[in-house]
Motif scaffolding. Structure first.
Motif, PDB file in Angstrom:
ATOM      1  N   GLN A  74       0.829  -1.205   0.000  1.00  0.00           N
ATOM      2  CA  GLN A  74       0.000   0.000   0.000  1.00  0.00           C
ATOM      3  C   GLN A  74       0.867   1.259   0.000  1.00  0.00           C
ATOM      4  OE1 GLN A  74      -2.382  -0.669   3.553  1.00  0.00           O
ATOM      5  NE2 GLN A  74      -4.182  -1.142   2.299  1.00  0.00           N
ATOM      6  N   ILE A  75       0.347   2.291  -0.644  1.00  0.00           N
ATOM      7  CA  ILE A  75       0.971   3.604  -0.577  1.00  0.00           C
ATOM      8  C   ILE A  75       0.204   4.385   0.479  1.00  0.00           C
ATOM      9  CG2 ILE A  75       1.493   5.744  -1.800  1.00  0.00           C
ATOM     10  CD1 ILE A  75       1.521   4.043  -4.391  1.00  0.00           C
ATOM     11  N   VAL A  76       0.931   4.874   1.474  1.00  0.00           N
ATOM     12  CA  VAL A  76       0.332   5.587   2.605  1.00  0.00           C
ATOM     13  C   VAL A  76       0.995   6.942   2.730  1.00  0.00           C
ATOM     14  CG1 VAL A  76      -0.077   5.546   5.106  1.00  0.00           C
ATOM     15  CG2 VAL A  76      -0.134   3.406   3.798  1.00  0.00           C
ATOM     16  N   ILE A  77       0.178   7.991   2.860  1.00  0.00           N
ATOM     17  CA  ILE A  77       0.676   9.339   3.081  1.00  0.00           C
ATOM     18  C   ILE A  77       0.342   9.751   4.505  1.00  0.00           C
ATOM     19  CG2 ILE A  77      -1.416  10.499   2.260  1.00  0.00           C
ATOM     20  CD1 ILE A  77       0.430  12.610   0.948  1.00  0.00           C
ATOM     21  N   GLU A  78       1.167  10.613   5.060  1.00  0.00           N
ATOM     22  CA  GLU A  78       1.004  11.006   6.460  1.00  0.00           C
ATOM     23  C   GLU A  78       0.922  12.522   6.574  1.00  0.00           C
ATOM     24  OE1 GLU A  78       2.989   9.260  10.403  1.00  0.00           O
ATOM     25  OE2 GLU A  78       4.445   9.994   8.952  1.00  0.00           O
ATOM     26  N   PHE A  79      -0.098  12.980   7.307  1.00  0.00           N
ATOM     27  CA  PHE A  79      -0.265  14.397   7.596  1.00  0.00           C
ATOM     28  C   PHE A  79      -0.263  14.587   9.112  1.00  0.00           C
ATOM     29  CE2 PHE A  79      -2.642  13.797   3.594  1.00  0.00           C
ATOM     30  CZ  PHE A  79      -1.949  14.685   2.788  1.00  0.00           C
TER      31      PHE A  79
ATOM     32  N   ILE B 159       3.477  -2.146   5.421  1.00  0.00           N
ATOM     33  CA  ILE B 159       3.334  -1.857   3.996  1.00  0.00           C
ATOM     34  C   ILE B 159       4.605  -2.155   3.214  1.00  0.00           C
ATOM     35  CG2 ILE B 159       1.496  -0.169   4.401  1.00  0.00           C
ATOM     36  CD1 ILE B 159       3.564   2.077   3.874  1.00  0.00           C
ATOM     37  N   GLY B 160       5.708  -2.340   3.930  1.00  0.00           N
ATOM     38  CA  GLY B 160       6.958  -2.723   3.289  1.00  0.00           C
ATOM     39  C   GLY B 160       7.705  -1.589   2.616  1.00  0.00           C
ATOM     40  N   GLN B 161       7.394  -0.368   2.997  1.00  0.00           N
ATOM     41  CA  GLN B 161       8.083   0.795   2.426  1.00  0.00           C
ATOM     42  C   GLN B 161       7.837   2.005   3.326  1.00  0.00           C
ATOM     43  OE1 GLN B 161       6.343   1.141  -1.437  1.00  0.00           O
ATOM     44  NE2 GLN B 161       4.297   1.497  -0.668  1.00  0.00           N
ATOM     45  N   PRO B 162       8.598   3.080   3.123  1.00  0.00           N
ATOM     46  CA  PRO B 162       8.372   4.274   3.938  1.00  0.00           C
ATOM     47  C   PRO B 162       7.009   4.906   3.654  1.00  0.00           C
ATOM     48  CG  PRO B 162      10.531   4.375   2.871  1.00  0.00           C
ATOM     49  CD  PRO B 162       9.784   3.221   2.255  1.00  0.00           C
ATOM     50  N   VAL B 163       6.458   5.536   4.668  1.00  0.00           N
ATOM     51  CA  VAL B 163       5.239   6.323   4.528  1.00  0.00           C
ATOM     52  C   VAL B 163       5.622   7.611   3.797  1.00  0.00           C
ATOM     53  CG1 VAL B 163       3.536   7.655   5.847  1.00  0.00           C
ATOM     54  CG2 VAL B 163       4.186   5.367   6.605  1.00  0.00           C
ATOM     55  N   GLU B 164       4.781   8.031   2.855  1.00  0.00           N
ATOM     56  CA  GLU B 164       5.038   9.273   2.118  1.00  0.00           C
ATOM     57  C   GLU B 164       4.737  10.472   3.000  1.00  0.00           C
ATOM     58  OE1 GLU B 164       6.371   9.331  -0.829  1.00  0.00           O
ATOM     59  OE2 GLU B 164       6.141   7.220  -1.346  1.00  0.00           O
ATOM     60  N   ASP B 165       5.497  11.563   2.790  1.00  0.00           N
ATOM     61  CA  ASP B 165       5.197  12.771   3.561  1.00  0.00           C
ATOM     62  C   ASP B 165       4.196  13.639   2.806  1.00  0.00           C
ATOM     63  OD1 ASP B 165       6.584  14.310   1.664  1.00  0.00           O
ATOM     64  OD2 ASP B 165       8.402  14.383   2.852  1.00  0.00           O
TER      65      ASP B 165
ATOM     66  N   VAL C  78      -3.147   7.622  -3.149  1.00  0.00           N
ATOM     67  CA  VAL C  78      -2.683   6.697  -2.117  1.00  0.00           C
ATOM     68  C   VAL C  78      -3.792   5.724  -1.746  1.00  0.00           C
ATOM     69  CG1 VAL C  78      -1.046   8.392  -1.194  1.00  0.00           C
ATOM     70  CG2 VAL C  78      -3.350   8.250  -0.216  1.00  0.00           C
ATOM     71  N   ASP C  79      -3.386   4.655  -1.085  1.00  0.00           N
ATOM     72  CA  ASP C  79      -4.323   3.666  -0.583  1.00  0.00           C
ATOM     73  C   ASP C  79      -4.857   4.044   0.799  1.00  0.00           C
ATOM     74  OD1 ASP C  79      -4.003   1.652  -2.751  1.00  0.00           O
ATOM     75  OD2 ASP C  79      -1.932   1.672  -2.013  1.00  0.00           O
ATOM     76  N   ALA C  80      -4.046   4.789   1.546  1.00  0.00           N
ATOM     77  CA  ALA C  80      -4.443   5.146   2.909  1.00  0.00           C
ATOM     78  C   ALA C  80      -3.755   6.436   3.333  1.00  0.00           C
ATOM     79  CB  ALA C  80      -4.089   4.024   3.877  1.00  0.00           C
ATOM     80  N   VAL C  81      -4.397   7.102   4.285  1.00  0.00           N
ATOM     81  CA  VAL C  81      -3.863   8.340   4.865  1.00  0.00           C
ATOM     82  C   VAL C  81      -3.740   8.144   6.368  1.00  0.00           C
ATOM     83  CG1 VAL C  81      -4.353  10.774   5.340  1.00  0.00           C
ATOM     84  CG2 VAL C  81      -4.916   9.812   3.104  1.00  0.00           C
ATOM     85  N   LEU C  82      -2.597   8.531   6.912  1.00  0.00           N
ATOM     86  CA  LEU C  82      -2.433   8.651   8.360  1.00  0.00           C
ATOM     87  C   LEU C  82      -2.599  10.129   8.678  1.00  0.00           C
ATOM     88  CD1 LEU C  82       0.783   6.617   9.311  1.00  0.00           C
ATOM     89  CD2 LEU C  82      -1.582   6.027   9.801  1.00  0.00           C
ATOM     90  N   LEU C  83      -3.589  10.476   9.490  1.00  0.00           N
ATOM     91  CA  LEU C  83      -3.837  11.867   9.854  1.00  0.00           C
ATOM     92  C   LEU C  83      -3.735  12.000  11.366  1.00  0.00           C
ATOM     93  CD1 LEU C  83      -4.657  14.778   9.239  1.00  0.00           C
ATOM     94  CD2 LEU C  83      -7.047  14.012   9.199  1.00  0.00           C
ATOM     95  N   TRP C  84      -2.591  12.547  11.822  1.00  0.00           N
ATOM     96  CA  TRP C  84      -2.392  12.833  13.241  1.00  0.00           C
ATOM     97  C   TRP C  84      -3.053  14.195  13.478  1.00  0.00           C
ATOM     98  CZ3 TRP C  84       0.124   9.100  16.052  1.00  0.00           C
ATOM     99  CH2 TRP C  84       0.922   8.186  15.341  1.00  0.00           C
ATOM    100  N   TRP C  85      -4.072  14.234  14.322  1.00  0.00           N
ATOM    101  CA  TRP C  85      -4.830  15.470  14.485  1.00  0.00           C
ATOM    102  C   TRP C  85      -5.095  15.743  15.955  1.00  0.00           C
ATOM    103  CZ3 TRP C  85      -9.093  18.414  15.596  1.00  0.00           C
ATOM    104  CH2 TRP C  85      -9.246  19.564  14.823  1.00  0.00           C
ATOM    105  N   ARG C  86      -4.787  16.984  16.357  1.00  0.00           N
ATOM    106  CA  ARG C  86      -4.920  17.394  17.746  1.00  0.00           C
ATOM    107  C   ARG C  86      -5.884  18.570  17.834  1.00  0.00           C
ATOM    108  NH1 ARG C  86      -0.616  16.725  15.176  1.00  0.00           N
ATOM    109  NH2 ARG C  86       1.030  15.356  15.859  1.00  0.00           N
ATOM    110  N   GLU C  87      -6.537  18.718  18.971  1.00  0.00           N
ATOM    111  CA  GLU C  87      -7.362  19.906  19.200  1.00  0.00           C
ATOM    112  C   GLU C  87      -6.466  21.127  19.013  1.00  0.00           C
ATOM    113  OE1 GLU C  87     -10.490  22.180  19.654  1.00  0.00           O
ATOM    114  OE2 GLU C  87     -10.674  19.999  19.790  1.00  0.00           O
ATOM    115  N   GLY C  88      -6.933  22.082  18.248  1.00  0.00           N
ATOM    116  CA  GLY C  88      -6.137  23.274  17.976  1.00  0.00           C
ATOM    117  C   GLY C  88      -5.395  23.217  16.653  1.00  0.00           C
TER     118      GLY C  88
END
Length: 141
Positions: free
Chosen positions: A26-31, A49-55, A62-72
């Motif tokens: 999978q291709i995964v991007i991270e925000f 996923i066997g590879q680095p997460v895209e920035d 992409v196949d998936a998104v990692l979204l780190w989200w905080r109040e504010g």
């Protein structure tokens, strides 16, 4: 790190990574990556996923998104809409929010409201490390 420490880390990471649906190739991007993210989970996703997460500079689909989200961090609905523009049909978003005890914790009703507005459905919360909670978000059928 001892072998036992490595095995303990592995078992606490592999479960959530697998449960959230990450697969080899999978291709995964991270925000929202910052110094407070759970590095073990991040590394576990890369292992799965066997590879680095895209920035966030990656401009392909992409196949998936990692979204780190905080109040504010701004407007969650806007960030989910932006994330959806990168996801291939059948893909998903993993929304990671701070858990209980952190001042920047995101209230469940805020996540639900953003999901309703963007047409997403959230899975149950999955603990990720000591400070984060993950939810898999998918388009409604």
């Amino acid at each position: 790190m001892t072998s036992a420490d490595g095995e303990a880390r592995q078992s606490t990471v592999v479960g959530p990574v697998s449960k959230l649906g990450f697969q080899p190739g999978q291709i995964v991007i991270e925000f929202g990556y910052d110094d407070d993210v759970d590095e073990d989970f991040h590394d576990g996703v890369e292992d799965a996923i066997g590879q680095p997460v895209e920035d966030s500079d990656y401009d392909g689909v992409v196949d998936a998104v990692l979204l780190w989200w905080r109040e504010g961090d701004g407007d969650l609905t806007d960030d989910l809409v932006d994330a959806l523009t990168t996801v291939e049909d059948g893909g998903f978003i993993v929304l990671l929010t701070p858990g209980k005890g952190r001042r920047d914790r995101v209230e469940a009703h805020d996540v639900q409201e953003a999901c309703t507005t963007t047409g997403l459905t959230a899975s149950g919360a999955t603990p990720v490390g000591p400070e984060w909670v993950a939810q898999r978000l998918v388009g409604r059928r």
